[in-house]
Design an enzyme around this catalytic site. Structure first.
Site: not given
Ligand code: KIV
Length: 273
Positions: A191, A92
């Site tokens: 989500e 991310d």
């Molecule tokens: O940060 C995370 O764990 C996510 C998932 C919920 C897809 O983005």
């Protein structure tokens, strides 16, 4: 040219995921944030490991995903990459590392790829981050999209309830999914949206759609590892299936250790030199 393969396992690539969608094979994705857990998860045959910014919640104890930094994400991602032989590792982009402008978004992505050795990045949003996605893709970094409930915008939404129940928001989400496909994202996380909308999106776009609370008709599923293992406690969304009660099991084991030490039962004669 082929991607370097370490060990005997065939690596999951974005092309493998696309082929899985085309032959109707479901994709299994989980989060991991450290070496030991990533090793187990990879060994168990997971297709994608997400180094999610949910590390902010489950590793650092923050209420939201907003506080985690780019340096902290790189730290977690490097540990995960060292453990993995087969899974595709997606990281991310944390809040504040890409929303400013596309130059900043590219610089953050390059740091993640260079310093952690991960294989792709994920970012939350649709049309509003189009320019950044294009710039990152142009640099050769695979991008996974994230639509629906996007936790980095929690203070805009105000609650963690199901998104896109109204027609206008559902249509915007479909349009954003098409846009992410058109610009070249290799997959999209959806989500907490109605299952019927998940089905429409998965049938509308050709790239894999991975759901978390998006129903059974999408191309794959993702959960936060700590939720699946029952390490988190006060979190009971309808979409979550817990496979273990690890909090209770670990508490029991630690309690037993405490008792053994206090009772002078540990270590015994065989457990010393
Ligand atoms: O940060 C995370 O764990 C996510 C998932 C919920 C897809 O983005």
């Amino acid at each position: 040219m082929s991607v370097h393969q370490s060990g005997s396992a065939k690596r999951i690539t974005t092309h493998v995921l696309q082929a899985m969608k085309e032959r109707g094979e479901k994709i299994a994705m989980l989060t991991a944030y450290d070496y030991s857990m990533a090793k187990v998860v990879d060994d168990a045959g997971i297709d994608i490991i997400l180094v999610g910014d949910s590390a902010s919640n489950v590793m650092a104890g923050h209420e939201t995903t907003l506080p985690i930094t780019l340096d902290q994400m790189i730290y977690h991602a490097s540990a995960v990459v060292r453990a993995v032989h087969r899974s595709l590792v997606v990281v991310d982009l944390p809040f504040g590392s890409y929303q400013g402008n596309s130059k900043e978004a590219l610089a953050s992505s390059i740091r993640i790829m260079k310093e952690s050795g991960a294989h792709a990045i994920k970012m939350e949003g649709g049309a509003e981050i189009k320019e950044s996605i294009i710039r990152i893709l142009t640099a050769g970094v695979p991008v996974m999209g994230h639509l629906g409930l996007t936790p980095q915008s929690i203070y805009k939404f105000g609650t963690y309830t199901v998104r896109a129940k109204e027609e206008a928001e559902a249509q915007r989400l479909i349009d954003d999914a098409k846009l992410l496909e058109d610009v070249g994202c290799f997959a999209i996380v959806l989500e907490k949206i109605p299952a019927q909308l998940g089905k429409i999106v998965a049938e509308t776009v050709k790239i894999p759609i991975i759901g978390i609370g998006a129903g059974q008709h999408v191309d794959g599923q993702v959960l936060v590892l700590h939720d699946l293992l029952g390490l988190t406690q006060d979190f009971h969304p309808r979409f979550l299936r817990r496979y273990l009660s690890l909090y209770e099991e670990i508490k029991g084991a630690v309690g037993q250790y405490v008792s053994d030490v206090k009772a002078r039962d540990f270590p015994n004669e065989k457990e010393q030199y």
